[in-house]
Write a protein that holds these residues in place. Sequence first.
Motif: not given
Lengths: 401, 522
Positions: A1-25
Motif C-alpha cells: 500500500m502506497k500512502i501517496i500514489d503519484y500514478s493517480d493523476r488526481d493525487h494533487y486534489k488530496t490536501q492532506a493525507f491520513q497516515t496508515p494508522f489513522h483508522e485506529r488513531a
Amino acid sequence: MKIIDYSDRDHYKTQAFQTPFHERAAAFNQKHCWGRWKDYITANTYYDTATEYFAARNACSVFDLTPMTKHRISGPDALDFMNRLVTREVGKIKPGRVGYTVWCNDAGQVIDDGTIFHLEEGVYRLCSQEPQIDWLMTSAIGFDVDIVDETHDVAGLAFQGPTTCAVLKLMGLEGIENLTPFGIAKFDLDGFELTVSRTGYTGDLGYELWVAPEHALTLWDRLFEAGALHGIRPIGSEALEILRIEAGFILAGVDFLPANEAVRPGRTRSPYELGLGWLVHLDKPYFTGKRALIKEKENGSRYVFAKLNIEGNKPAHQSFIFDKRQKFAGTVTSAAWSPSAKVNIALATLEAPHGKPGDQLLAEIYYQRELKWSRVMAPCTVVEGVFWDPPRKRETPPPDF
Amino acid sequence: MTDQNKAPNAGKVVIIGAGHNGLVCAAYLAKAGFEVNILEARHEVGGAAASHEFAPGYRVSSTGHLLYRLDEQVIKDLDLASHGLEMAASDLPTVALGSEGRHLKIHDDRITGEDVSREDRNAFMAYRERMLRFARIISGLDDKIPPRIASGERADNIGLGRLAWSIRRLGKKDMREFLRIAGINIYDVLEERFENELLKGALSLDGVLGTHLGPRSNNSVFTALHRLGGSVNGKQGAVAIPRGGMGAVSEALVKAVEALGVSILTGAEVGHVEIENGKATGATLVTGEIMPADYVISCADPKTTFLKLIGPRQLDAGMVRKVSNVRQKGNAAKLHLALDGLPKFTGLEAAQAGHRLVVAPDLEYVERAFNHVKYGEHSAHPVMEITIPSVHDASLAPEGKHVLSAIVQYAPYGPGSDSAGFEAQVMETLARYAPGIREQVVASELLTPNHFEDRFGNIGGHWHHAELALDQFLMLRPVAGAAQYAAPVDGLYLCGAGCHPGGGVSGQAGRNVAQLISGLDK
C-alpha cells in the motif's frame, strides 16, 4: 500500500493525507483534534495533554511519527556521502546502530538535525523534521549514491515510556530487552518485518517501531493488545512538546531556523550555537560547513544555546531574557512547566557570552488572568544537563514492569 | 600573504596550465622572488592563445585572432616587445559585408558606405563615444580584485564605492542610460538608434561573439562593452593582429618567464590538487608525481578546477552546486582556410581584404543564426568574423598564398556538433560574399567547441572559459565565494578566463593573482 500514489493523476486534489494508522488513531481521538504535519494530519491531542504526558512518563505512550521525513541513502559512495553531508563521523555508526547528527550549509549553519539509521552495511536512513531531498541531491554531485525519499513508504510509531520494554516482550519480541540505546533490531511479527530502534524524542526509555504501511494497523492492534495492562495510550504532538523540552531536544523551525529556509542574514545558528558542538568532528575528512566551523571555533560563536530554570510557574513562552543590568541577553525558543521535574523550564538562544551554567538572568513573562495581562520579570538560572534524565534510558536490560 | 619586501625565494608556486594568464602570473611572481613551476598538460604552451599550422606552410591563430584587450601594463612590465611581440596590423577597420558588394566600412566613429544615412552616421558617432565611455566603467575594475558585497570589510566597501562613483560620475543623463542598457539586449539598443540593417547587424556581432547569446538576449550590451574596454597602443576599442598570430603573444611570454627563471614542464597533466588539512600543498600529476608548493594556482576553467582538480569531496556542497551551474558551453567555431591566392570579395578592394570582415547582414539574421544552437544544432546561415592575417603577415602562408581565419557562430557544444555538415554551410555563406573562394581552397579546417575542449581541456570549449554575463562577472565570476581569486581551499588560487575580468587575451587575471599573492597591491 502506497500512502501517496503519484500514478493517480488526481493525487494533487488530496490536501492532506491520513497516515496508515489513522483508522485506529481516529477511534481514540475523542477530541477530534488534528493538526497538520507536513503532508499528513496527525493528532494534536487525543484526550488531554496532561493525561497523555503522564502516560509517556509513567507507563507507555504511542505517537504516530509516520510524517517524519525519511530518506534512504545507498550505493558505493554512501558512507563518503554521509560523511561529507553531516558533521559527525558516520563511520563510527556501525550497521544496526543509530546516530544523532546535524548537517550544515556552506556557512556552517544548521540545515536540520536528525538521526542516521545504519540499516545494513552501506545503507542508511536519514530521519529529519524537514524534507531534505534538494539538499541531498545537491550534496550528491560527485558521489555515486542512490537517494530515495521513503517518507511515505515507512510507517512509524514512537513507543515511549517506562513500561515499553515489558510490553514489547509481551508482544513477542524476543530479546528486545537486550537492545541497547541507539540499537536497531528486526523482528518477525505475524509474518511481516518489524524494525525496532531504541530511539526517541522523549529522553526516556523508549523505542521506535517501523513497518511497511500495509502492516501498520496490525502493528497498532498488536501493540495495544500487549500494552492493555501497562497503561498504553496514544499521545499527540502537544504532550510530545513538553516531553521533548524536558529532554532538552531542539526542534527545527522552533529552536532554530533551518538554514535553507532563512531569508535574513544572521537568523540561522551553527551547531556550536545550538549546544551541539559535540556532534562536530573537525578531525574527520571534509564535510560541508567545516571551513566555516573551524573559523567559528577560532573566532568564537555569536550565540549560546541555554536551558533555563525559571522561578515561578508561568511558562516563559517567547520571553525576552535580560541580564541583571536589564540588558537584552536573548529570547526563549521553547518553554513549558515540567510536571516531572516540577520546575518551570525553557530552552533559549542567548547572545554570547551569556549562557554559562549558573548564569543568573531574568525572563520577561507576560501572562493573563481572566483577560488581564500582567508581566513578571522572573529570575532564572542557566542549568547544565537536561531536566529529565532517568537511568532507565541507558540501562540494558531496562527495568521490568 | 607574504610581505612586499621579501627576499628571493618568497615561496614555491605551482601554476597549473601554461595559458597566457598562467604565464603572466608566473612572470610577475618570479619577479617578486617566488620560485615558479608551470605544469602544462599539452606539449605546447600558450593554451588557447596559440597559433598552429593546419596545413603545410599555413599558420593561423588557433582561437581568437584579434588582440583587443592585452593589458598594456603587462606588455610594459614584462617587456614583451623586446621578447618579440609586435603587431602585424593594428587599429583595423571593420567591413560589414553587404549583399552585391554594398559594404559598410566602420572605423572609430566613422562609417563609410553608400547606403548609410546622415542620421545614422551622426547617431553612430554619439553611440561609439558613449559605448567607449560606458566600457571604461566595466573595465574600471579589471586590474583590481573584485569587491565582495556585504562583507563589511573596508577594502570591499572602497571597491564598491569606486564602482558606484564611476557610474555616478557619468552625470545624471548618462548614468541613467548606462543603468538602463548595461543589462539589456543589443537588439533593442540598436533598433532605437539606427536605420541601416547592415550596420545594426554588424554592431550586434560585438555583443554576441564568443558567447551563447543572440542579439535579443539580455547581457548582449554588456558583452559588447566588455569587448570595447580594452585598448591597443593606447587606443581604446582598437583591434590588432599580432605578427605570427596569437601564438606570438604566448611565445613572447614564454621568453619573458624563461628569462626570469620560471620552469615550464610540458606533458605534465595535473590529476588533482594535493590538499592536507584544508590547505593546498601541491599538485599531483596523473603519473602520481607530486609537485609540492606553498601556493597552487589553477588556470583551468572553473568546472575543471573545482570538480576535477579539487573535487567535490573537498568542497562545500553549495559551492559544488554553484560551480556545476556555471554556464560554460561554447558556441564559437573556427574556420581556417589555406588559399592559393587572395580571395576576391565582391565589391571589396584588395587593400580592404586585410580588414576585419564581418558577416552579419541584419539583426534578424544574427538572431536566427542563434536560434539553432538553442536546440543543439549549428546555424543554417552562420555569422562570421573574418580576418586574412596573411595580408599583413607574409610568414603565415607560402609566398603568394593566403590564410583565412574566421570565427563562426553558432556551433553547438556536445552531440550535434557535426563539423562536416557545418563546414559546407559555412563555405556556402562565405561564397555568397567571395564567389570564387571555394576554388581557391587548398586545405581547410573547422574547429568546433568540442574540438576546443579536446585540445585545450576547458570543459564546454567556451572561449571565455565561462559565459560572460552580468551574473557571472565581477564578484560573481566564476561564482560568489570564489571571485576574489582565492579558492575555498587555503593556498589555492584561481587564475584564468573563468575569473575576473573574463576572457580575451588580456593577462589581467594572471597579473591580479600575482599581485594578490605577492601582496604588491597593498
